[in-house]
Design an enzyme around this catalytic site. Structure first.
Site, PDB file in Angstrom:
ATOM      1  N   ASP A  15       0.891  -0.981   0.015  1.00 57.45           N
ATOM      2  CA  ASP A  15       0.007  -0.096  -0.047  1.00 57.45           C
ATOM      3  C   ASP A  15       0.802   1.213   0.143  1.00 57.45           C
ATOM      4  O   ASP A  15       2.087   1.111   0.316  1.00 57.45           O
ATOM      5  CB  ASP A  15      -0.982  -0.023   1.371  1.00 57.45           C
ATOM      6  CG  ASP A  15      -1.908   1.158   1.374  1.00 57.45           C
ATOM      7  OD1 ASP A  15      -2.393   1.728   0.260  1.00 57.45           O
ATOM      8  OD2 ASP A  15      -2.187   1.720   2.454  1.00 57.45           O
ATOM      9  N   SER A  16       0.289   2.442  -0.044  1.00 60.79           N
ATOM     10  CA  SER A  16       0.886   3.542  -0.064  1.00 60.79           C
ATOM     11  C   SER A  16       1.538   3.601   1.383  1.00 60.79           C
ATOM     12  O   SER A  16       2.548   4.663   1.540  1.00 60.79           O
ATOM     13  CB  SER A  16       0.319   4.853  -0.508  1.00 60.79           C
ATOM     14  OG  SER A  16      -0.857   4.975   0.627  1.00 60.79           O
ATOM     15  N   TYR A  47      -0.673   8.628  -1.821  1.00 55.77           N
ATOM     16  CA  TYR A  47      -0.663   8.347  -3.259  1.00 55.77           C
ATOM     17  C   TYR A  47      -1.664   9.380  -3.874  1.00 55.77           C
ATOM     18  O   TYR A  47      -1.823   9.647  -5.203  1.00 55.77           O
ATOM     19  CB  TYR A  47      -0.904   7.062  -3.838  1.00 55.77           C
ATOM     20  CG  TYR A  47       0.310   6.045  -3.666  1.00 55.77           C
ATOM     21  CD1 TYR A  47       1.552   6.542  -3.564  1.00 55.77           C
ATOM     22  CD2 TYR A  47       0.157   4.608  -3.981  1.00 55.77           C
ATOM     23  CE1 TYR A  47       2.651   5.674  -3.335  1.00 55.77           C
ATOM     24  CE2 TYR A  47       1.091   3.742  -3.854  1.00 55.77           C
ATOM     25  CZ  TYR A  47       2.229   4.031  -3.546  1.00 55.77           C
ATOM     26  OH  TYR A  47       3.308   3.257  -3.717  1.00 55.77           O
ATOM     27  N   CYS A  78      -4.393  -1.571  -2.067  1.00 54.44           N
ATOM     28  CA  CYS A  78      -4.613  -0.090  -2.219  1.00 54.44           C
ATOM     29  C   CYS A  78      -5.596   0.265  -3.459  1.00 54.44           C
ATOM     30  O   CYS A  78      -5.210  -0.113  -4.323  1.00 54.44           O
ATOM     31  CB  CYS A  78      -3.140   0.622  -2.465  1.00 54.44           C
ATOM     32  SG  CYS A  78      -3.409   2.655  -2.766  1.00 54.44           S
ATOM     33  N   ASN A  79      -6.767   0.882  -3.075  1.00 53.68           N
ATOM     34  CA  ASN A  79      -7.598   1.243  -4.231  1.00 53.68           C
ATOM     35  C   ASN A  79      -6.945   2.231  -5.363  1.00 53.68           C
ATOM     36  O   ASN A  79      -7.263   2.202  -6.439  1.00 53.68           O
ATOM     37  CB  ASN A  79      -8.844   1.960  -3.624  1.00 53.68           C
ATOM     38  CG  ASN A  79      -9.602   1.058  -2.686  1.00 53.68           C
ATOM     39  OD1 ASN A  79     -10.489   0.479  -3.214  1.00 53.68           O
ATOM     40  ND2 ASN A  79      -9.302   0.883  -1.533  1.00 53.68           N
ATOM     41  N   GLU A 156      -2.110   7.689   8.977  1.00 58.05           N
ATOM     42  CA  GLU A 156      -0.663   7.507   9.040  1.00 58.05           C
ATOM     43  C   GLU A 156       0.086   8.031  10.429  1.00 58.05           C
ATOM     44  O   GLU A 156       0.905   7.485  10.862  1.00 58.05           O
ATOM     45  CB  GLU A 156      -0.082   8.163   7.953  1.00 58.05           C
ATOM     46  CG  GLU A 156      -0.274   7.611   6.390  1.00 58.05           C
ATOM     47  CD  GLU A 156       0.612   6.274   6.215  1.00 58.05           C
ATOM     48  OE1 GLU A 156       1.691   6.239   6.864  1.00 58.05           O
ATOM     49  OE2 GLU A 156       0.126   5.260   5.795  1.00 58.05           O
ATOM     50  N   CYS A 188     -10.731   3.304   0.366  1.00 57.01           N
ATOM     51  CA  CYS A 188      -9.506   3.596   0.501  1.00 57.01           C
ATOM     52  C   CYS A 188      -8.930   2.558   1.782  1.00 57.01           C
ATOM     53  O   CYS A 188      -9.806   2.683   2.881  1.00 57.01           O
ATOM     54  CB  CYS A 188      -9.311   4.812   0.923  1.00 57.01           C
ATOM     55  SG  CYS A 188      -7.641   5.323   1.500  1.00 57.01           S
ATOM     56  N   HIS A 190      -7.022   2.858   3.936  1.00 54.77           N
ATOM     57  CA  HIS A 190      -6.752   3.505   5.369  1.00 54.77           C
ATOM     58  C   HIS A 190      -7.969   3.766   5.890  1.00 54.77           C
ATOM     59  O   HIS A 190      -7.832   3.761   7.254  1.00 54.77           O
ATOM     60  CB  HIS A 190      -6.008   4.899   4.795  1.00 54.77           C
ATOM     61  CG  HIS A 190      -4.491   4.862   4.601  1.00 54.77           C
ATOM     62  ND1 HIS A 190      -4.126   4.298   3.435  1.00 54.77           N
ATOM     63  CD2 HIS A 190      -3.624   5.192   5.336  1.00 54.77           C
ATOM     64  CE1 HIS A 190      -2.698   4.535   3.536  1.00 54.77           C
ATOM     65  NE2 HIS A 190      -2.213   5.049   4.667  1.00 54.77           N
TER      66      HIS A 190
HETATM   67  N1  DGL Z   1      -4.835   3.197   1.120  1.00 54.27           N
HETATM   68  C1  DGL Z   1      -4.968   3.774  -0.048  1.00 54.27           C
HETATM   69  C2  DGL Z   1      -5.974   3.436  -0.941  1.00 54.27           C
HETATM   70  O1  DGL Z   1      -6.454   2.447  -0.870  1.00 54.27           O
HETATM   71  C3  DGL Z   1      -4.402   4.893   0.146  1.00 54.27           C
HETATM   72  C4  DGL Z   1      -3.885   6.050  -0.934  1.00 54.27           C
HETATM   73  C5  DGL Z   1      -2.947   7.192  -0.445  1.00 54.27           C
HETATM   74  O2  DGL Z   1      -1.966   7.128  -0.162  1.00 54.27           O
HETATM   75  O3  DGL Z   1      -3.608   8.331  -0.906  1.00 54.27           O
HETATM   76  O4  DGL Z   1      -6.373   4.240  -1.930  1.00 54.27           O
END
Ligand code: DGL
Length: 277
Positions: A15-16, A47, A78-79, A156, A188, A190
């Protein structure tokens, strides 16, 4: 980098940042013996407001690192990375790739008011993937597409339930409820960690849908081991890696994982001695 878990089935997850831990937890729940390598690209998170080129290049680099480390399957937890980069990853790599997209289809099936809210990053909301999901499954339903800048950063930082977090989330979530949404999609990974706060704001009558259990089921299907979990095997291990600061990551990973874990720098991985658990 050599395979830290030789001759056992290893799943790579990325993931990011720490959001994909929600997906990893769902897969771990289903499978107690598999080994995981998790990479958080926290050095480059979020991201969600980055360019497509940047996300593609990071996803490619991280996927290569997972394969170098011995991953036989990659889960894009990560979506945003899925929406932007998964087609290119699939074209380039030979390992199976499990990816995820916002659960718009089940949300449309669930709504009684005919209004759903989709919470996701900017990049996901404006992606062709979401446009396709709305077109294919959204007939007759009012789909409120809601970008959520700042949500990823809250997770985060581990700020999941502070007064500040509630106030911050309320500004985004309450207008969706005021427009009649009875179903919210967490698009997402997160945001899964913010679900209790979002539920509190939305109220008990609002149904929240996220995709981690579906991704876990899909991963098990790819592994072909749904029915053959041999509990006499060794307990599965997790190797947690980050492109950010491992010291900073230690606290937030342990908080979200639910027990103390060791996090190593991706560039510094020290083969099999680095597995925890
Ligand atoms: N967990 C990522 C998602 O599912 C977050 C993307 C991000 O870092 O903005 O989209």
């Amino acid at each position: 980098m050599t395979n830290p878990f030789p001759s056992v089935r290893t799943v790579g997850v990325f993931d990011s940042g720490v959001g994909g831990l929600s997906v990893l937890k769902a897969i771990r729940e289903k499978h107690p013996t598999i080994d995981f390598i998790y990479i958080a690209d926290s050095g480059n998170a979020p991201y969600g407001s980055r360019s497509a080129e940047f996300i593609e290049s990071r996803a490619s680099h991280i996927a290569d690192s997972l394969i170098d480390a011995g991953a036989e399957i990659i889960v894009v937890a990560c979506n945003t990375a899925t929406a932007i980069a998964v087609a290119k990853l699939r074209a380039k790599l030979t390992v199976p790739i499990v990816a995820m997209e916002p659960a718009i289809k089940p949300a449309v099936a669930h709504t009684k008011t005919g209004v759903i809210g989709v919470l996701a990053t900017e990049r996901t909301i404006e992606s062709p993937t979401v446009a396709r999901l709305c077109r294919d499954f959204g007939q007759g339903v009012n789909i409120l597409l809601q970008p959520c800048p700042g949500f990823v950063e809250l997770v985060e930082r581990g700020e999941l339930s502070s007064d500040y977090t509630h106030e911050y989330l309320r500004k985004t979530v309450s207008p969706l409820i005021a427009q009649g949404a009875d179903t919210l999609v967490l698009g997402c990974t997160h945001y899964v960690f913010l679900e209790p706060a979002i539920q509190h704001i939305a109220g008990p009558g609002v149904h929240i849908i996220e995709s981690s259990a579906a991704v876990a089921r899909q991963t098990m299907r790819y592994l072909g081991i749904e029915k053959h979990i041999d509990l006499s095997e060794h307990a599965g291990r997790e190797l947690f890696l980050t492109t950010g600061s491992p010291e900073d990551a230690q606290t937030i990973f342990s908080q979200l994982w639910g027990s103390p874990v060791e996090v190593l720098a991706l560039d510094n991985i020290n083969a099999s001695s680095s597995a925890t658990g």
